[in-house]
Design a protein around this motif. Sequence first.
Motif, mmCIF file in Angstrom:
data_model
loop_
_atom_site.group_PDB
_atom_site.id
_atom_site.type_symbol
_atom_site.label_atom_id
_atom_site.label_comp_id
_atom_site.label_asym_id
_atom_site.label_seq_id
_atom_site.Cartn_x
_atom_site.Cartn_y
_atom_site.Cartn_z
ATOM 1 N N THR A 53 0.836 -1.205 0.000
ATOM 2 C CA THR A 53 0.000 0.000 0.000
ATOM 3 C C THR A 53 0.868 1.250 0.000
ATOM 4 O O THR A 53 0.473 2.282 -0.523
ATOM 5 N N ASP A 54 2.056 1.142 0.570
ATOM 6 C CA ASP A 54 2.950 2.291 0.568
ATOM 7 C C ASP A 54 3.385 2.642 -0.853
ATOM 8 O O ASP A 54 3.429 3.818 -1.233
ATOM 9 N N ILE A 55 3.675 1.617 -1.639
ATOM 10 C CA ILE A 55 4.032 1.860 -3.040
ATOM 11 C C ILE A 55 2.856 2.522 -3.764
ATOM 12 O O ILE A 55 3.013 3.518 -4.473
ATOM 13 N N TYR A 56 1.684 1.973 -3.526
ATOM 14 C CA TYR A 56 0.480 2.492 -4.177
ATOM 15 C C TYR A 56 0.258 3.952 -3.787
ATOM 16 O O TYR A 56 0.044 4.816 -4.641
ATOM 17 N N ASP A 57 0.352 4.219 -2.491
ATOM 18 C CA ASP A 57 0.094 5.574 -2.012
ATOM 19 C C ASP A 57 1.109 6.565 -2.560
ATOM 20 O O ASP A 57 0.748 7.667 -2.961
ATOM 21 N N SER A 58 2.380 6.159 -2.589
ATOM 22 C CA SER A 58 3.373 7.146 -2.998
ATOM 23 C C SER A 58 3.258 7.472 -4.476
ATOM 24 O O SER A 58 3.772 8.493 -4.922
ATOM 25 N N ILE A 59 2.564 6.635 -5.238
ATOM 26 C CA ILE A 59 2.354 6.965 -6.644
ATOM 27 C C ILE A 59 0.980 7.600 -6.860
ATOM 28 O O ILE A 59 0.839 8.585 -7.561
ATOM 29 N N ASN A 60 -0.025 7.054 -6.209
ATOM 30 C CA ASN A 60 -1.399 7.464 -6.505
ATOM 31 C C ASN A 60 -1.942 8.549 -5.589
ATOM 32 O O ASN A 60 -2.839 9.268 -5.960
ATOM 33 N N GLN A 61 -1.445 8.615 -4.361
ATOM 34 C CA GLN A 61 -2.074 9.515 -3.400
ATOM 35 C C GLN A 61 -1.240 10.766 -3.143
ATOM 36 O O GLN A 61 -1.708 11.680 -2.499
ATOM 37 N N ARG A 62 0.000 10.773 -3.570
ATOM 38 C CA ARG A 62 0.807 11.951 -3.278
ATOM 39 C C ARG A 62 1.053 12.744 -4.542
ATOM 40 O O ARG A 62 1.171 12.172 -5.625
#
Lengths: 636, 364
Positions: free
Chosen positions: A313-322
């Motif tokens: 989820t960290d990978i996902y967040d750092s691409i999609n949420q930030r």
Amino acid sequence: MERSWQEKAECANPARSFASAKPTGAEKFCARPSLIELAENLYPQQVNMAISADERVEDPGRVPFAAGLRARLRVLEGTAASRTAGVALLVVILAFLSIYPLSMLLYGSLHSTPPGMAGVFNLDGYQAVLTRQNLVMLLNTVGISLAKTFPSLVIAVLLAWILARTDTPFRGALEVLVTLPFFIPPILTAMAWGMLGNPQVGLLNQLYQWATGSSNSPINVYSYGGVIWHMMQYSIPFMFLLIVDAFRAMDPSLEEAARMCGASRWRTFRTVTLLLILPALSSAAILSFIRGIENFESPLFFGSPAGIRVITTDIYDSINQRSPPQYQYATAVSFVIMALLLLIVLLQWKLLRGRNFTTVSGKGYSPTVMKLGKWRWATFAFCVLFFAVTVVLPVGQLLIGSFFKFFGFYQWDMLTLEHYRAVFGSSEFWRGFGNTMLLGLAGASLTMVLGGVVAYISVRTKWRGRMLIDVMAWLPWMMPGIVLGVGFLWGFALLPHAIPIYGTIWALLLAYISLGTPLSVQVMSSAYSQLSYDIEECSRVHGASWLQTMRHIMIALAWPSFAVGWVLVFFGIMRELSASVLLYSVGSEVLSVVLLKLWTNGNAEQVSVIGLMMIVLVVLFRWVQLKVIKARISTL
Amino acid sequence: MSNVVLEKVSRNFGKFSAVSGVDLRVNEGEFVTLLGPSGCGKTTTLRMVAGLEQNTGGRISIGDRVVSDAERGLFVPAERRALGMVFQSYAIWPHMTVFDNVAYPLRVRRTPRPDIRARVLEALRLVEMGDYADRPAPALSGGQQQRVAIARALVFEPALLLLDEPLSNLDARLRAQMGAEFRALQKRLQITSLYVTHDQEEAMALSDRIVVMQAGRVLQIGTPEEIYQRPLSQAVATFFGSPNLLPATVVACARLGESQFELSVRGSGWAGVCRAREAAVKDATVLVMVRPENIRLVDRASRDTGGSIILSGRVIDSSFHGARRSVTIDVGGSLMKADLPAMAPLSELVTLNIDERTAWALAS
Ligand SMILES: Nc1ncnc2c1ncn2[C@@H]1O[C@H](COP(=O)(O)OP(=O)(O)OP(=O)(O)O)[C@@H](O)[C@H]1O
Ligand SMILES: [Mg+2]
């Protein structure tokens, strides 16, 4: 009779025999392949009952083409150059599917900007990874996976023992029910449990409050417990599927010998049965542990809202949420998870090397079944309970959710069909459905063909380059969907414009093939290695070329495994979320992405409708798959 | 002509040499058996003839055609050699019926359809499986599968039939029966056959000639009688049964015929005459091979039946085997085994008589 054979023997001079190996004038009378023969290989019994061997009618129009093609193929297969060319082509395909995204990741993690943009090479990405927060994240990832693996293993062993070694009633049906949760896309149960265990309006909490009259909500799925619980629903049937055959296929005399030496049932189970299946158990546990680390849906749905971070989820967040997306950091973290997975795999090899007791032999043992007496209804109830909690509850929630106006408000006057109307009237749903089906059919077929070829080369030939092929096909196994998604994202963006893959449905197709290849190779490898070499060589000795042997013997015998693998890959594609969510673009959404979008917009009701549709599909495919397995068992 | 010639054929797996320097010639219509202990390279040899394994040295020809020559790098793959083969596991394809299994070699050779039917049915009749044509292959017993495998190997009248322990999966009675049936068929059709087994009795009962192998090398090639009665070496002699080997010293040597000599020998406490393949000088030491079944019990009185070996000893053990009685006799400190008629009267002290034609001297 005797005389005719003697005559034949006399005139069977070698010149004639050798000549007969070459195509003769006679060949135009029997063009092959005919559909009937093909079908006959697939369904030996049925077709033969309908058509006897000499009544088949051929289409004479096709002959010259077929013969010409055959001649050409025969020339091709004969040359070592063509084999080298074939292997080289395979290497290129596999490299594009595994090495290419991997090297993109490596590049990305060392470069300050995404590929194709001006930037510098530095180690900032890896530096950003080394924080105290990320240590917690790493511990979360490993800890959650460990915490779900062990209870799941215990329950899976219990279920396997109940269904393989006791006289519990309706074991056949129970086995189908107990394994069903594994085939339901996790995004569906995640959403269903999100509704069931919602601390404010969840059905379970409402029921609890209604039953006890209290106003507190004991269940909150947005927690460590929720993440672990959701993962367990998949780990248990997964491990069950991996270990049940070890229970079933054990040579009963091994256990009987222990009983004869005076060991009690329980002691026999502990000291013989369990130890014999220990290798199967530990490899199942390790696999499950790896899947826990790669898991994306459970932490996304239940962890992220509660601030529980894991690597995926960290990978996902750092691409999609930030914003701006932190690509360098994301790729650097990707290498952390891959290193972790590699470590586990190396550990597994070390642990399991030479420990593979072959308790499973070809003989059809019927293991001793324990008579449970009255207790067999208790074990029966246990299996039913498992099914109820993992399937009936979430599916029931989707069913209820789909018929009420608002999620969480279950009153008679709120009943409605408007969500069904909305879903079936929405072009987005149909597009997603169409894309999922198309990608599923094409992806599963291509993946299985690729896997079949790779497995054949690595299991049954001694060709040079087969190790390379094998390793490349296995590489994506080290890459969780989200990581592979990032790699492909850049890989496709960097391709020249003449190859328009980026942002199209092809991007998803290629990612799915890459993700599915390790599984397809494994399924086909085990299918091939079960076929004895004699069966293949016998065909060669009796005059069949390599291609003919492939078609009539190897493919004809391995197709049930092919079908089983096909359905597994199809399931995999249908449930895939993590790579899809990175690689889709407008027009190429798949159902899981449509679902996620709806869910993020708070439209739980339409999510329920689509979820139900998917479950119907799952049950349908699972049913077909079971039919295929049954057909195989009865023919072989 | 469909004779098979192996010239200095070898096969190495890495450094390990599984077969080395095998020379063999199989004549047309002949039934030749490769015999030897497990792992001696029989299967490897057979597979090299089949084209399933490539020889790393030497040359193989079938008929007038060289099919494999390591030096010239020539190799004809299995499917172009037009052979028939029966595998140890039978390799009956489980997804086909009996008919389809047998029809396969014809179909891949694109035989016209009516021909296929006729020839398959005839081949099945030949192995007495005519009624089973439409059975699915897995629904067959071991013996039936074996018949189907033979029918499949024969159906296109191959120049050469290869069989790798085809009987080893059957029980003892069926093995004897199938072996005899197959031999009768082979004789009738005059099929050149190369057969692999590690069962000596099977080899002797079936073969025209036997090739005894050990550790990848050929020890002896000859008819069953030759190999059993006149072995080249101690290794071959002990491979068949458990002969008595009596150490002895040569006293005199006389020529009887081509590679046939008569030796007068003296052992510890006995003296007599035996036969040998090669001449021996005086005072050379030899081992005299005497098969247990060639030992007879004689009266003390009729001691001098000229030319025979006479021994006397004490019976120390005897066991009854139905048709015969196995007796262990202590002859001057060394033990001898003798197979005597079951009803022979046995006293503790016995005198034994061995016909000189059955005593065979081996170099020790
Ligand atoms: N592919 C291979 N790689 C390495 N060694 C091999 C291979 N095939 C056979 N061998 C070795 O070659 C030797 C001869 O094997 P082969 O199968 O010919 O024996 P065999 O005489 O048929 O024995 P058996 O009676 O047990 O079948 C054995 O020592 C075997 O281990
Ligand atoms: Mg062998």
